[in-house]
Motif scaffolding. Structure first.
Motif, PDB file in Angstrom:
ATOM      1  N   THR A  32      31.851 -22.270  21.206  1.00 52.23           N
ATOM      2  CA  THR A  32      32.136 -20.870  21.518  1.00 52.23           C
ATOM      3  C   THR A  32      31.083 -19.965  20.888  1.00 52.23           C
ATOM      4  O   THR A  32      30.312 -20.387  20.024  1.00 52.23           O
ATOM      5  N   VAL A  33      31.070 -18.722  21.320  1.00 55.18           N
ATOM      6  CA  VAL A  33      30.219 -17.698  20.711  1.00 55.18           C
ATOM      7  C   VAL A  33      31.047 -16.440  20.527  1.00 55.18           C
ATOM      8  O   VAL A  33      32.118 -16.296  21.117  1.00 55.18           O
ATOM      9  N   GLY A  34      30.532 -15.529  19.717  1.00 53.97           N
ATOM     10  CA  GLY A  34      31.152 -14.231  19.551  1.00 53.97           C
ATOM     11  C   GLY A  34      30.541 -13.228  20.506  1.00 53.97           C
ATOM     12  O   GLY A  34      29.442 -13.446  21.031  1.00 53.97           O
ATOM     13  N   PRO A  35      31.198 -12.110  20.739  1.00 52.20           N
ATOM     14  CA  PRO A  35      30.667 -11.108  21.674  1.00 52.20           C
ATOM     15  C   PRO A  35      29.359 -10.480  21.216  1.00 52.20           C
ATOM     16  O   PRO A  35      28.609  -9.940  22.041  1.00 52.20           O
ATOM     17  N   ASP A  36      29.050 -10.555  19.920  1.00 52.08           N
ATOM     18  CA  ASP A  36      27.803  -9.980  19.421  1.00 52.08           C
ATOM     19  C   ASP A  36      26.656 -10.987  19.391  1.00 52.08           C
ATOM     20  O   ASP A  36      25.560 -10.675  18.909  1.00 52.08           O
ATOM     21  N   CYS A  37      26.894 -12.173  19.907  1.00 55.26           N
ATOM     22  CA  CYS A  37      25.811 -13.144  20.062  1.00 55.26           C
ATOM     23  C   CYS A  37      24.818 -12.605  21.092  1.00 55.26           C
ATOM     24  O   CYS A  37      25.208 -11.990  22.086  1.00 55.26           O
ATOM     25  N   THR A  38      23.536 -12.821  20.866  1.00 55.93           N
ATOM     26  CA  THR A  38      22.541 -12.338  21.823  1.00 55.93           C
ATOM     27  C   THR A  38      22.492 -13.239  23.049  1.00 55.93           C
ATOM     28  O   THR A  38      22.873 -14.412  23.001  1.00 55.93           O
ATOM     29  N   ILE A  39      22.025 -12.677  24.148  1.00 52.95           N
ATOM     30  CA  ILE A  39      21.860 -13.441  25.372  1.00 52.95           C
ATOM     31  C   ILE A  39      20.899 -14.603  25.140  1.00 52.95           C
ATOM     32  O   ILE A  39      21.107 -15.718  25.650  1.00 52.95           O
ATOM     33  N   GLU A  40      19.859 -14.381  24.356  1.00 51.65           N
ATOM     34  CA  GLU A  40      18.897 -15.441  24.077  1.00 51.65           C
ATOM     35  C   GLU A  40      19.547 -16.610  23.348  1.00 51.65           C
ATOM     36  O   GLU A  40      19.311 -17.783  23.672  1.00 51.65           O
ATOM     37  N   GLU A  41      20.378 -16.302  22.346  1.00 52.81           N
ATOM     38  CA  GLU A  41      21.058 -17.361  21.592  1.00 52.81           C
ATOM     39  C   GLU A  41      22.023 -18.124  22.488  1.00 52.81           C
ATOM     40  O   GLU A  41      22.099 -19.357  22.430  1.00 52.81           O
ATOM     41  N   ALA A  42      22.767 -17.412  23.317  1.00 57.70           N
ATOM     42  CA  ALA A  42      23.715 -18.056  24.227  1.00 57.70           C
ATOM     43  C   ALA A  42      22.978 -18.981  25.198  1.00 57.70           C
ATOM     44  O   ALA A  42      23.438 -20.102  25.468  1.00 57.70           O
ATOM     45  N   ILE A  99      34.307 -15.000  28.755  1.00 63.19           N
ATOM     46  CA  ILE A  99      33.558 -16.234  28.978  1.00 63.19           C
ATOM     47  C   ILE A  99      32.221 -15.849  29.599  1.00 63.19           C
ATOM     48  O   ILE A  99      32.144 -14.908  30.398  1.00 63.19           O
ATOM     49  N   ILE A 100      31.173 -16.542  29.191  1.00 58.56           N
ATOM     50  CA  ILE A 100      29.858 -16.278  29.761  1.00 58.56           C
ATOM     51  C   ILE A 100      29.326 -17.580  30.334  1.00 58.56           C
ATOM     52  O   ILE A 100      29.431 -18.639  29.719  1.00 58.56           O
ATOM     53  N   THR A 101      28.798 -17.504  31.559  1.00 62.19           N
ATOM     54  CA  THR A 101      28.329 -18.678  32.274  1.00 62.19           C
ATOM     55  C   THR A 101      26.838 -18.594  32.552  1.00 62.19           C
ATOM     56  O   THR A 101      26.198 -17.565  32.305  1.00 62.19           O
ATOM     57  N   GLN A 102      26.292 -19.689  33.080  1.00 63.76           N
ATOM     58  CA  GLN A 102      24.879 -19.688  33.453  1.00 63.76           C
ATOM     59  C   GLN A 102      24.583 -18.590  34.469  1.00 63.76           C
ATOM     60  O   GLN A 102      23.523 -17.955  34.418  1.00 63.76           O
ATOM     61  N   THR A 103      25.509 -18.356  35.377  1.00 64.70           N
ATOM     62  CA  THR A 103      25.321 -17.296  36.365  1.00 64.70           C
ATOM     63  C   THR A 103      25.239 -15.933  35.697  1.00 64.70           C
ATOM     64  O   THR A 103      24.418 -15.086  36.083  1.00 64.70           O
ATOM     65  N   ASP A 104      26.077 -15.706  34.680  1.00 70.32           N
ATOM     66  CA  ASP A 104      26.024 -14.445  33.944  1.00 70.32           C
ATOM     67  C   ASP A 104      24.676 -14.280  33.244  1.00 70.32           C
ATOM     68  O   ASP A 104      24.129 -13.174  33.177  1.00 70.32           O
ATOM     69  N   ILE A 105      24.153 -15.393  32.699  1.00 66.66           N
ATOM     70  CA  ILE A 105      22.844 -15.350  32.032  1.00 66.66           C
ATOM     71  C   ILE A 105      21.751 -14.975  33.028  1.00 66.66           C
ATOM     72  O   ILE A 105      20.880 -14.138  32.744  1.00 66.66           O
ATOM     73  N   PHE A 124      23.460  -8.267  24.495  1.00 66.72           N
ATOM     74  CA  PHE A 124      24.434  -9.102  23.819  1.00 66.72           C
ATOM     75  C   PHE A 124      25.410  -9.691  24.819  1.00 66.72           C
ATOM     76  O   PHE A 124      25.579  -9.178  25.931  1.00 66.72           O
ATOM     77  N   VAL A 125      26.069 -10.755  24.398  1.00 67.33           N
ATOM     78  CA  VAL A 125      27.029 -11.435  25.260  1.00 67.33           C
ATOM     79  C   VAL A 125      28.098 -10.477  25.767  1.00 67.33           C
ATOM     80  O   VAL A 125      28.499 -10.538  26.937  1.00 67.33           O
TER      81      VAL A 125
END
Length: 210
Positions: free
Chosen positions: A87-97, A120-126, A2-3
């Motif tokens: 924006t997304v919530g913290p429970d959003c999955t990595i795939e969805e983000a 915040i989640i970035t492409q690098t985090d992904i 998850f995010v």
């Protein structure tokens, strides 16, 4: 996956009245490229390094360097930020983000919970998440097999792996044409020869071992 597990928590943020030169200096000092814009505890925008570097007063061609720098020094984040960022919530999955970033061609997503910015989640985090998910920093073997796209194919492969008492670090599948699928396994062994032999004996096509 998850995010909340991969996002940057307590992200650096700025307010909309911040001068753009100050925002750029904050990015350079902290080696970041995205800054959430928060006013009175509420997310109101997002600004990126690209936004700041491409700011040009109009009409730029009629201004001297001195005049241009003077006008830029008067500009604030509110003038160039993206309002109402996705924006997304913290429970959003990595795939969805990942899908949201790809579809909207953006490099980051502020993470909001209860109307407050929590990360915040970035492409690098992904990318870091994918590296961890697939265990790319762990010693082992990458095994790619090609099989017919049928129910139970993966279970049959894993049954053979289990017989060899090898741990599976990561799994990925890719559909091909003609009802075929490639399955990638990351395995916790550096001696896969006997496993490969038994998989081939069972009729599985081994495409790559590395």
């Amino acid at each position: 996956m998850f995010v909340r597990d991969y996002m940057s928590t307590s992200p650096i943020s700025i307010y909309s009245g911040t001068p753009i030169f100050e925002a750029l200096n904050i990015m350079k000092k902290n080696k970041i490229r995205h800054l959430p814009v928060v006013d009175k505890g509420r997310l109101v925008g997002l600004i990126t390094e690209r936004d700041l570097l491409t700011v040009t007063p109009s009409p730029a061609t009629t201004l001297s360097v001195f005049e241009m720098n003077y006008l830029l020094s008067k500009m604030i984040v509110k003038d160039v930020m993206k309002t109402n960022p996705i924006t997304v919530g913290p429970d959003c999955t990595i795939e969805e983000a990942s899908l949201i970033m790809r579809e909207h061609k953006i490099g980051s997503l502020p993470v909001v919970e209860d109307d407050g910015l929590v990360g915040i989640i970035t492409q690098t985090d992904i990318l870091d998440a994918l590296i961890r998910i697939f265990g790319l920093r762990k010693a082992g073997t990458r095994l790619v097999l090609e099989v017919s796209d049928r129910i139970g194919a993966l279970a049959d492969i894993l049954a053979v792996v289990r017989e060899h008492q090898i741990n599976v670090i990561g799994v990925a599948c890719r559909e091909k044409e003609n009802q075929r699928v490639q399955i990638m396994l990351r395995l916790s062994t550096v001696e896969p020869e006997s496993l490969v032999h038994d998989l081939q004996k069972q009729g599985f096509e081994v495409k790559s071992v590395s």
